[in-house]
Design a protein around this motif. Structure first.
Motif, PDB file in Angstrom:
ATOM      1  N   ASP A  25     -18.416   2.295  -3.974  1.00  0.00           N
ATOM      2  CA  ASP A  25     -17.747   3.042  -2.891  1.00  0.00           C
ATOM      3  C   ASP A  25     -17.382   2.129  -1.729  1.00  0.00           C
ATOM      4  O   ASP A  25     -16.290   2.209  -1.167  1.00  0.00           O
ATOM      5  N   ASP A  26     -18.305   1.230  -1.385  1.00  0.00           N
ATOM      6  CA  ASP A  26     -18.029   0.316  -0.264  1.00  0.00           C
ATOM      7  C   ASP A  26     -16.898  -0.648  -0.613  1.00  0.00           C
ATOM      8  O   ASP A  26     -16.056  -0.994   0.223  1.00  0.00           O
ATOM      9  N   ALA A  27     -16.872  -1.075  -1.880  1.00  0.00           N
ATOM     10  CA  ALA A  27     -15.782  -1.971  -2.302  1.00  0.00           C
ATOM     11  C   ALA A  27     -14.457  -1.218  -2.267  1.00  0.00           C
ATOM     12  O   ALA A  27     -13.432  -1.771  -1.830  1.00  0.00           O
ATOM     13  N   GLN A  28     -14.479   0.050  -2.684  1.00  0.00           N
ATOM     14  CA  GLN A  28     -13.250   0.856  -2.657  1.00  0.00           C
ATOM     15  C   GLN A  28     -12.746   0.998  -1.221  1.00  0.00           C
ATOM     16  O   GLN A  28     -11.565   0.782  -0.939  1.00  0.00           O
ATOM     17  N   ALA A  29     -13.668   1.315  -0.314  1.00  0.00           N
ATOM     18  CA  ALA A  29     -13.278   1.498   1.101  1.00  0.00           C
ATOM     19  C   ALA A  29     -12.709   0.201   1.669  1.00  0.00           C
ATOM     20  O   ALA A  29     -11.675   0.212   2.366  1.00  0.00           O
ATOM     21  N   GLU A  30     -13.337  -0.922   1.350  1.00  0.00           N
ATOM     22  CA  GLU A  30     -12.853  -2.207   1.861  1.00  0.00           C
ATOM     23  C   GLU A  30     -11.454  -2.510   1.310  1.00  0.00           C
ATOM     24  O   GLU A  30     -10.553  -2.926   2.046  1.00  0.00           O
ATOM     25  N   MET A  31     -11.244  -2.225   0.014  1.00  0.00           N
ATOM     26  CA  MET A  31      -9.920  -2.502  -0.571  1.00  0.00           C
ATOM     27  C   MET A  31      -8.873  -1.563   0.005  1.00  0.00           C
ATOM     28  O   MET A  31      -7.749  -1.982   0.309  1.00  0.00           O
ATOM     29  N   GLU A  32      -9.235  -0.301   0.196  1.00  0.00           N
ATOM     30  CA  GLU A  32      -8.285   0.657   0.797  1.00  0.00           C
ATOM     31  C   GLU A  32      -7.884   0.183   2.192  1.00  0.00           C
ATOM     32  O   GLU A  32      -6.703   0.215   2.564  1.00  0.00           O
ATOM     33  N   ASN A  33      -8.859  -0.324   2.921  1.00  0.00           N
ATOM     34  CA  ASN A  33      -8.592  -0.817   4.281  1.00  0.00           C
ATOM     35  C   ASN A  33      -7.626  -2.002   4.240  1.00  0.00           C
ATOM     36  O   ASN A  33      -6.646  -2.065   4.982  1.00  0.00           O
ATOM     37  N   ARG A  34      -7.852  -2.924   3.308  1.00  0.00           N
ATOM     38  CA  ARG A  34      -6.972  -4.089   3.217  1.00  0.00           C
ATOM     39  C   ARG A  34      -5.556  -3.657   2.809  1.00  0.00           C
ATOM     40  O   ARG A  34      -4.571  -4.145   3.358  1.00  0.00           O
ATOM     41  N   LEU A  35      -5.458  -2.707   1.874  1.00  0.00           N
ATOM     42  CA  LEU A  35      -4.137  -2.257   1.407  1.00  0.00           C
ATOM     43  C   LEU A  35      -3.359  -1.585   2.532  1.00  0.00           C
ATOM     44  O   LEU A  35      -2.183  -1.875   2.759  1.00  0.00           O
ATOM     45  N   SER A  36      -4.057  -0.735   3.292  1.00  0.00           N
ATOM     46  CA  SER A  36      -3.329   0.001   4.343  1.00  0.00           C
ATOM     47  C   SER A  36      -3.018  -0.911   5.526  1.00  0.00           C
ATOM     48  O   SER A  36      -1.972  -0.755   6.171  1.00  0.00           O
ATOM     49  N   SER A  37      -3.875  -1.891   5.770  1.00  0.00           N
ATOM     50  CA  SER A  37      -3.663  -2.752   6.955  1.00  0.00           C
ATOM     51  C   SER A  37      -2.719  -3.918   6.691  1.00  0.00           C
ATOM     52  O   SER A  37      -1.979  -4.342   7.579  1.00  0.00           O
ATOM     53  N   PHE A  38      -2.720  -4.459   5.464  1.00  0.00           N
ATOM     54  CA  PHE A  38      -1.993  -5.717   5.241  1.00  0.00           C
ATOM     55  C   PHE A  38      -0.934  -5.633   4.145  1.00  0.00           C
ATOM     56  O   PHE A  38      -0.234  -6.617   3.893  1.00  0.00           O
ATOM     57  N   TYR A  39      -0.810  -4.473   3.504  1.00  0.00           N
ATOM     58  CA  TYR A  39       0.181  -4.340   2.422  1.00  0.00           C
ATOM     59  C   TYR A  39       1.066  -3.124   2.629  1.00  0.00           C
ATOM     60  O   TYR A  39       1.695  -2.632   1.700  1.00  0.00           O
ATOM     61  N   ALA A  40       1.109  -2.633   3.879  1.00  0.00           N
ATOM     62  CA  ALA A  40       1.877  -1.396   4.149  1.00  0.00           C
ATOM     63  C   ALA A  40       3.382  -1.641   4.033  1.00  0.00           C
ATOM     64  O   ALA A  40       4.154  -0.723   3.785  1.00  0.00           O
ATOM     65  N   GLY A  41       3.779  -2.922   4.120  1.00  0.00           N
ATOM     66  CA  GLY A  41       5.226  -3.223   4.106  1.00  0.00           C
ATOM     67  C   GLY A  41       5.788  -3.375   2.706  1.00  0.00           C
ATOM     68  O   GLY A  41       6.888  -3.904   2.523  1.00  0.00           O
ATOM     69  N   GLY A  42       4.999  -2.975   1.685  1.00  0.00           N
ATOM     70  CA  GLY A  42       5.521  -3.047   0.316  1.00  0.00           C
ATOM     71  C   GLY A  42       5.111  -4.314  -0.411  1.00  0.00           C
ATOM     72  O   GLY A  42       5.419  -4.512  -1.583  1.00  0.00           O
ATOM     73  N   GLU A  43       4.384  -5.198   0.306  1.00  0.00           N
ATOM     74  CA  GLU A  43       3.856  -6.396  -0.366  1.00  0.00           C
ATOM     75  C   GLU A  43       2.969  -5.967  -1.531  1.00  0.00           C
ATOM     76  O   GLU A  43       2.335  -4.921  -1.470  1.00  0.00           O
ATOM     77  N   LYS A  44       2.897  -6.781  -2.556  1.00  0.00           N
ATOM     78  CA  LYS A  44       2.053  -6.460  -3.716  1.00  0.00           C
ATOM     79  C   LYS A  44       0.860  -7.404  -3.782  1.00  0.00           C
ATOM     80  O   LYS A  44       0.977  -8.599  -3.478  1.00  0.00           O
TER      81      LYS A  44
END
Ligand code: GAL
Length: 377
Positions: free
Chosen positions: A233-252
């Motif tokens: 769960d903690d790994a999921q939350a950390e990855m979700e945070n990284r995706l929303s904070s640093f990949y919101a512009g469509g980066e993959k």
């Protein structure tokens, strides 16, 4: 049948050795529990306390139950305890095992730095201590260590990423997100060091770019990206945070270094939720061969896992215990790597191996480590 006689055999031999020693030297036979360095005194008692960190991570259930079954078949008395990843609970479990007469303790520690005092009690009671999978730190009362080659677990993950991305050929840049294991787990340092020693040159060269900025400055800084308790769960939350904070512009995301399967399962869930499918899933590593992770490997999401056949570790520890009971030095194959801060602990390292979708059947199913139904086959 043979196995049952096994311990009796060992006990028989050791008793005979003892009496022979007594009559040859004319001395009193040394009592079973006076270990004075070197080979432990032979013992006709096999009373083993097994302390496992938690039931919430799949492998420890296999480890604990597997070793218990082996030793009971050998005629040993076994006290198996799990500690919900709570160090105080593990310490009191060990205190009870010592008070109840366990003369051998097999310990997979939660936090290897917290067991000094209770192991002093074990030492005073002449109990032999085997560190299981994870090294116990800062104590002289650790006699042996049985584990897998933890550094090469990381090397295998790093080399897998290196070859899949063609990094050695100069390919890139790729978006890379590294994770590390629980900051209180000595193994996690070795896993990270093994991977980072392969990958950090490519971070330096710019072939691997870390949009979240979560690239440790050096191996010693590994705990800055550690996931406490190895929780999915903690790994999921950390990855979700990284995706929303640093990949919101469509980066993959192109590649994720996950040190084990429980983290990979959480990271994969975050990727799925954010729209990744098997067609564009990033390279994702793992370790342990957990059912859920192997299932997502077969689904084309996770790329690989570093398999550590825990049955081999159980077998090795059983061998060590039988040697100890016979008053012999257990076999070890590494007397240099694992310095726990007080002593270099004589260790036996087992070799881990990579499993991808292509060899799940041959390595995990055909060997009986997993059943087809465990992974949707
Ligand atoms: C490590 C162990 C790994 C992994 C992790 C989480 O110490 O070596 O196999 O399972 O703990 O339990």
């Amino acid at each position: 049948m043979i196995k049952r006689n096994r311990f009796a055999l060992v006990a028989g031999f050791s008793a005979m050795a003892l009496s022979l020693a007594a009559c040859s030297s004319g001395e009193e036979s040394p009592d079973a529990d006076s270990t004075s360095g070197g080979a432990p005194a032979a013992s006709d008692e096999c009373n083993v306390g097994i302390a496992m960190p938690t039931r919430s991570l799949e492998r420890w259930i296999n480890d604990g139950e597997g070793l218990k079954a082996r030793l009971e078949e050998d005629g040993c008395t076994v006290d198996l305890q799990y500690a919900d990843n709570e160090t105080d609970q593990q310490i009191s479990q060990l205190q009870n095992m010592i008070a109840n007469g366990s003369n051998i303790l097999v310990i997979a520690s939660i936090d290897g730095t917290t067991l000094g005092p209770v192991l002093q009690t074990a030492g005073d009671a002449d109990a032999t201590v085997i560190a299981y999978d994870r090294l116990i730190l800062e104590s002289e009362n650790v006699d042996y260590y049985a584990t897998f080659d933890n550094y090469s677990v990381g090397t295998l993950q790093g080399e897998y990423i290196e070859s899949e991305l063609g990094l050695a050929d100069g390919d890139g840049p790729y978006n890379f997100e590294p994770f590390a294991g629980s900051p209180d787990d000595n193994n996690a340092r070795f896993f990270f060091a093994g991977a980072w020693d392969v990958l950090s040159p490519y971070v330096d060269s710019g072939q691997l770019v870390v949009p979240s900025g979560k690239a440790p400055a050096s191996v010693d800084d590994w705990q800055s990206i550690g996931i406490l308790g190895w929780g999915s769960d903690d790994a999921q939350a950390e990855m979700e945070n990284r995706l929303s904070s640093f990949y919101a512009g469509g980066e993959k995301v192109d590649v994720v270094l996950s040190p084990n399967d429980s983290l990979a399962v959480g990271i994969a869930q975050a990727l799925r939720t954010s729209g990744y499918t098997a067609d564009d899933f990033p390279i994702l590593t793992g370790q342990d061969g957990d059912k859920a992770a192997v299932t997502q490997i077969l689904a084309g999401e996770q790329s690989m896992t570093v398999w550590k056949d825990t049955r081999l570790l159980g077998e090795r520890v059983e061998e060590m215990i039988m040697s100890i009971l016979a008053g012999e030095e257990p076999e070890v194959n590494d007397t240099e790597t694992y310095d726990n801060g007080v002593k270099v602990v004589p260790s036996y390292l087992i070799t881990p191996e990579v499993v991808t979708a292509d060899d799940v059947q041959s390595k995990l199913i055909d060997s009986g480590f997993l059943q087809p139904g465990d992974v949707g086959l």
